[in-house]
Design a protein around this motif. Structure first.
Motif, PDB file in Angstrom:
ATOM      1  N   GLY A 129       0.804  -1.219   0.000  1.00 50.29           N
ATOM      2  CA  GLY A 129       0.000   0.000   0.000  1.00 50.29           C
ATOM      3  C   GLY A 129       0.832   1.262   0.000  1.00 50.29           C
TER       4      GLY A 129
ATOM      5  N   PRO B 132      -1.173   5.168   4.976  1.00 51.15           N
ATOM      6  CA  PRO B 132      -2.431   5.772   5.429  1.00 51.15           C
ATOM      7  C   PRO B 132      -2.580   7.215   4.966  1.00 51.15           C
ATOM      8  CG  PRO B 132      -1.300   4.693   7.252  1.00 51.15           C
ATOM      9  CD  PRO B 132      -0.366   4.666   6.087  1.00 51.15           C
TER      10      PRO B 132
ATOM     11  N   GLU C 220      -4.279   2.056   0.136  1.00 47.15           N
ATOM     12  CA  GLU C 220      -3.432   2.595   1.201  1.00 47.15           C
ATOM     13  C   GLU C 220      -2.711   1.518   1.991  1.00 47.15           C
ATOM     14  OE1 GLU C 220      -5.457   5.412   3.633  1.00 47.15           O
ATOM     15  OE2 GLU C 220      -5.671   6.829   1.969  1.00 47.15           O
ATOM     16  N   TYR C 221      -3.329   0.347   2.125  1.00 45.59           N
ATOM     17  CA  TYR C 221      -2.728  -0.707   2.947  1.00 45.59           C
ATOM     18  C   TYR C 221      -2.332  -1.916   2.120  1.00 45.59           C
ATOM     19  CZ  TYR C 221      -4.617   2.317   6.508  1.00 45.59           C
ATOM     20  OH  TYR C 221      -4.894   3.414   7.268  1.00 45.59           O
TER      21      TYR C 221
ATOM     22  N   GLY D 257      -3.374  -5.404   3.528  1.00 48.03           N
ATOM     23  CA  GLY D 257      -4.504  -4.814   4.236  1.00 48.03           C
ATOM     24  C   GLY D 257      -5.818  -5.347   3.700  1.00 48.03           C
TER      25      GLY D 257
END
Lengths: 704, 394
Positions: free
Chosen positions: B254, B257, B281-282, B286
């Protein structure tokens, strides 16, 4: 089977299904991210970006809320031909073509529309560019876009029908030439001018971020439907100008320039107590012989002021007590040698000994120069003379909110000692060897009219945000007392008598009492000793007993005549009379009973509510404001005057019959219509019937 | 930290489920914060905290609800069930008539004094699941019967799903599937389950007919558009393509955050497409963890029903769990282009007021059941110990 066991078996079966489904999802995620990853990452970010979209520019108003400059929205329609699905396109294309052909009666036929759209779509499907942004129409009004939006295919919107709406704004001045140079112009490429420039950040407002996507062959269009109406808007600027007065000043100046074939001219009308500029006009002759607003001379052009500035030397003489109104001075017939240079009055008159006051009233250069030289042309007194000019505020800029105002050029005996001659003070005393702008001269006259209190001239009174007051500019005092009130009273007396029996006799009016001074300034005398080129000017204020407005009229290089009193004076007089007539409370001579007593009854008159209100209350006709409508219709029924609202809808052609020309033009052009006029008087008939659809078409008005 | 750990130790019930709730709650705050960054910037003058604070408040309120529902003995829910249904059905009817329109679907009513919109169907779903669990449990003796078991259970299901369907077709569908699965696990005869599947198909047909007759009340055109886009556009429409770009640009770990780019291009990154933003993002890690967390929840619920001595508790827990997980999988499936765009949220993680709260209530009830199971287990071990001791003594 055991109940519990049966339940658990079924539950684990469900769980198994979920595990399998989760695996399927996981497979998809990995597939997108890893296997197809490169493809998607490449696609990302290239074809979409955030772009600044300008907010709708704010309006400029005059002090009564008349629109001086506004942005009218126009729309352009394009079509992304690859967006509609096959079934939608095939089903709707015939009726869409017919609708388009009907909508643009002068344009293509239904068959032409159809073949164009079908072929373009086919091209696009075969990989040729251009079909994703196909031009349909431009310069459309909002209502027209709403109609198009309902057509087959188009009504599916941007994402399914490929209907693309683009908005552009055009700057318009409803009053055309009126004060156009001061209002200025807005042009992204050429830059702004006038108030549009000075208040650009205010008018511009905040720009908006919009997500745009790139479509071949390289256009950027909004991803989501653009909000066509509720865009962000810049703030509005309310000027101190008054369109009624502006109209008068413009018309009188134009008439005068045409009469004397002058090179250019300007006029400024200022409110005495506040310094608010109510009208400002600049006209110059084009090659075609017509006059137009080209340059803001009133604010940005410096020249030698000439005799109008005798007011300053006279005030300095009185303040210093070196002369009084009755001090005698020898005019020497209108010709005198100062050191090695001859000074002439504007024409030989043969007069010898007169009082200071008469010398002023006759505008004798010799008289004023002799007195001033006697008082100040000594080594230890020169500085005092210039200090008076400083105290009068003549050495400072007015700091009006328009770019381009030069600093007045007034010599200083110490700083400018290489340029300082024995003749400097005699010539300065009648307005030479110095440079000032018309507004700078007028500000000085305004201070005298305002009993010595000098106001800063200003053009903008309010900034409106979302229609309500956001910032207010108050009148500013820049000099509490430029001179003692005794001296002010004396120069006032001289200005009054200049008009009643001096060089300003032609300005004298039976309708309004005027005080002022003529100026006949020789120009280009350095190049040509016998130059007959002059600037004619008149500066003053009215009504003399309780000054309400100050006014300056300057005519540059008139032909036929060149005297300030002859060329600029009559224009001053007519402007003053007409302004005074508009202003009920300074009207001194009108006989109210004469009008009201004869039972005047208006019939079928339409116009601006506030105008009627003022007129009727002045005439004691018992007009009570019973309506909030901006426009009213007035008629007589038996003995009463009846007022009805006049409703004006944006979408319809309004009924302007019964209106005066200015009101009618204002209403129609604000609705985006083009007005042609025939005749004079009140609108008697209009070429398009009221109530028909307003398409911004041309309309002809017949007046009589 | 010490207090947190003490609280965690103090909590009874399945520790893993507590962890899942905590994990989802924290994740929701993070995800909403980054997904709304650009929205807050555009709508609230750059006040990015606005949506964050709102979501934190919702999660805190949700935590309170989890705890309250967990404290309540789950058998109370059985008693409450008829009353809840009694409230839910008229509310649904009312909403169809007078609801507030959000995104041109009339699913909401505005609660007058706090002026928040409230999605009635969330409440109705919960009520129905509890009610179905209760019916299945009380009818265990004759559960294979048609007239006395199947019919009384299915009538409220059809009624509620039918009332939700006009405005929220996908939500109604998922609820129907949840109920059918509950009935399947609750030992309803297999032939009736197949009958239900056929009925579901029939209901779909009926709605399409209704939609053509009353286009104002049934969002038929939206469904058709979505279906067409799904079927005929292999890369997906604009939204799906942006979602895929988001997933792909996250790669394995990712972009970090709050650094999402695609949130600017996705129409509702904080709700329908939050899974894509999480992936961006992750990363895959994620994204797969989120998938794993929901699956883990399934496994934990299975262990509850394995241990649970009472049918009501078992069916209730599995029903609520299924409801959450089906929603989650449906939401994720949209982002990865497995099913057409539906407009469903990711339970707990997505920003969205009342749906978060009702999901929290579901978690609270599941935990309440698991607490009971734990107690029962402890008692049973105690009992066994005593028996052993008795045996030893003998």
């Amino acid at each position: 089977m055991d109940r519990k066991k049966e339940l658990l078996i079924r539950a684990y079966f469900v769980l198994l299904c979920f595990v399998l489904y989760a695996l399927l999802i996981a497979f998809r995620v990995v597939n997108i991210s890893v296997v197809e990853g490169e493809k998607w990452r490449k696609k990302g970010g290239h074809n979409v970006k955030w772009m600044q979209v300008e907010a709708e520019r704010g309006n400029i108003y005059d002090k009564n809320g008349n629109l001086m400059a506004t942005s009218l929205p126009f729309f352009e329609i394009r079509m992304d031909l690859l967006v509609p699905r096959k079934d939608v396109f095939n089903k709707g294309i015939d009726s869409l073509s017919i609708c388009l052909a009907n909508f643009f009666p002068k344009g293509k036929s239904a068959a032409e529309w159809k073949s164009e759209l079908v072929n373009k779509r086919k091209d696009g499907q075969n990989g040729k560019p251009g079909s994703r942004y196909h031009f349909i129409a431009k310069n459309l009004g909002y209502d027209q876009v709403q109609t198009l939006r309902k057509y087959p295919i188009f009504r599916e919107g941007r994402s399914s029908g490929g209907f693309i709406v683009e908005k552009e704004s055009r700057r318009q001045k409803p009053f055309k030439a009126l004060a156009s140079r001061t209002i200025g112009s807005h042009d992204e490429k050429k830059g702004n001018r006038g108030l549009e420039k000075n208040f650009d950040t205010v008018l511009r407002g905040k720009s908006e971020q919009k997500l745009m996507k790139k479509i071949p062959p390289g256009f950027w269009v909004p991803v989501y439907e653009p909000s066509e109406i509720d865009n962000a808007k810049g703030d509005d600027v309310v000027t101190t100008l008054d369109v009624h007065f502006q109209d008068i000043v413009h018309e009188e100046l134009l008439g005068t320039l045409e009469q004397f074939s002058a090179e250019k001219g300007c006029a400024i009308l200022m409110e005495v107590s506040t310094g608010a500029i109510r009208a400002i006009s600049n006209l110059e002759r084009l090659k075609s012989g017509k006059y137009a607003e080209r340059w803001n001379h009133a604010i940005a052009t410096s020249s030698e002021p000439g005799s109008t500035l005798k007011l300053a030397s006279a005030l300095a003489l009185l303040e210093s007590n070196y002369a009084d109104m009755h001090t005698k001075v020898d005019l020497q017939g209108g010709r005198k040698k100062f050191f090695d240079i001859w000074m002439h009055d504007s024409e030989p008159h043969g007069k010898r000994e007169v009082t200071f006051k008469d010398a002023f009233i006759l505008s004798s250069n010799v008289g004023i120069a002799t007195l001033t030289a006697r008082a100040f042309n000594k080594k230890d007194r020169r500085e005092d003379f210039v200090n008076y000019y400083r105290k009068f505020g003549l050495t400072n800029k007015t700091d009006i909110s328009i770019v381009g105002e030069p600093l007045p050029l007034i010599k200083d005996p110490i700083k400018d000692k290489h340029n300082w001659y024995a003749t400097t003070i005699p010539w300065m005393s009648h307005g030479y060897e110095m440079m000032m702008t018309p507004l700078q001269i007028l500000s000085f006259y305004n201070a005298v009219a305002n009993k010595g209190k000098r106001m800063k001239p200003y053009l903008v009174s309010d900034i409106l945000r979302d229609g309500s007051e956001y910032k207010t500019y108050k009148p500013t005092v820049v000099g509490e007392n430029i001179a003692s009130s005794a001296s002010i009273d004396k120069v006032h007396q001289m200005l009054v008598e200049t008009v009643t029996r001096g060089t300003g006799k032609r300005v004298s009016s039976t309708k309004v009492e005027i005080a002022g001074k003529t100026g006949t300034t020789k120009v280009e005398y350095g190049k040509d000793k016998d130059s007959k080129k002059y600037n004619a000017s008149f500066a003053g204020y009215f009504p003399a007993s309780a000054p309400k407005y100050s006014l300056i009229v300057i005519v540059y290089k008139p032909k036929e005549s060149y005297y300030g009193g002859v060329v600029a004076g009559p224009a001053f007089k007519r402007i003053a009379e007409r302004v005074a007539a508009k202003e009920v409370d300074i009207q001194e001579f009108a006989d109210i009973d004469h009008i009201a007593g004869h039972g005047y009854q208006p019939t079928n008159v339409v116009g601006y509510s506030k105008d009627f209100q003022q007129l009727m209350s002045y005439l004691n006709l018992g007009f009570k404001k019973r309506t909030k409508s901006k426009w009213v219709h007035i008629d007589s029924e038996q003995d009463d005057i009846v007022i009805k609202n006049e409703k004006i809808k944006r979408s319809e052609v309004p009924d302007v019959r019964g209106m005066g020309l200015r009101d009618a033009v204002y209403v129609l052009e604000n609705l985006g219509m083009q007005v042609q006029v025939k005749g004079y008087g009140i609108v008697h008939n209009q070429s398009i019937k009221p109530g028909l659809k307003n398409k911004g078409q041309e309309i002809e008005l017949f007046l009589h | 930290m010490a207090t947190l750990e003490a609280t965690y130790q103090h909590l009874k019930g399945d520790k893993a489920i507590w962890f899942i709730v905590l994990f989802l709650g924290i994740f929701s705050i993070l995800a909403v914060y980054s997904a709304t960054g650009s929205m807050a910037y555009k709508m609230r003058d750059g006040n990015t905290e606005y949506y964050l604070i709102q979501q934190i408040l919702f999660i805190l309120l949700g935590a309170g609800l989890v705890y309250t529902c967990y404290r309540l003995d789950y058998m109370h829910y059985s008693k409450l069930a008829p009353l809840l249904m009694f409230i839910a059905v008229p509310l649904l009817v009312f909403t169809i008539g007078f609801g507030t329109e959000v995104n041109d679907a009339r699913r909401w009513i505005t609660i007058p004094w706090i002026d928040k919109t409230f999605q009635v169907s969330d409440f109705a779903k919960l009520a129905l699941i509890i009610y179905v669990a209760r019916s299945i449990a009380t009818k265990q003796e004759f559960i294979k019967d048609f007239n006395s078991a199947f019919v009384p259970i299915i009538i409220p299901v059809v009624l509620v799903c039918g009332l939700i369907a006009p405005a929220d077709f996908s939500g109604a569908g998922l609820l129907f599937v949840t109920c059918v699965l509950m009935m399947f696990i609750g030992r309803i005869s297999l032939k009736y389950v197949f009958l239900l599947v056929l009925m579901g198909i029939g209901l779909l047909g009926l709605l399409i007919v209704l939609g053509t007759l009353f286009p104002d009340y049934v969002r038929l055109d939206t469904w058709v558009n979505r279906y067409n886009e799904f079927m005929y556009n292999t890369d997906g429409g604009y939204q799906i393509q942006q979602s895929k770009i988001a997933i792909a640009s996250g790669e394995w770990i990712g972009s970090g955050p709050g650094s999402s780019v695609q949130r600017n291009y996705l129409p509702s990154p904080y709700a329908d497409f939050i899974y894509a933003i999480i992936c961006e993002e992750y990363g895959l890690l994620g994204g797969l963890s989120i998938l794993g967390i929901y699956l883990w929840l399934m496994f934990r619920c299975m262990s509850i029903i394995t241990e649970c001595p009472k049918t009501f508790g078992a069916i209730l827990a599995v029903g609520l769990c299924l409801n959450i997980v089906i929603h989650a999988f449906a939401n994720i499936a949209v982002s990865v282009h497995l099913v057409p765009v539906t407009g469903l949220t990711l339970p707990v993680v997505s920003m969205g007021g009342t749906s978060v709260l009702f999901t929290c209530i579901s978690f609270g009830i599941i935990l309440s059941v698991s607490r009971y199971v734990e107690n029962a287990k402890a008692q049973r071990i105690e009992l066994e110990k005593m028996e052993l001791m008795n045996a030893d003594n003998n």
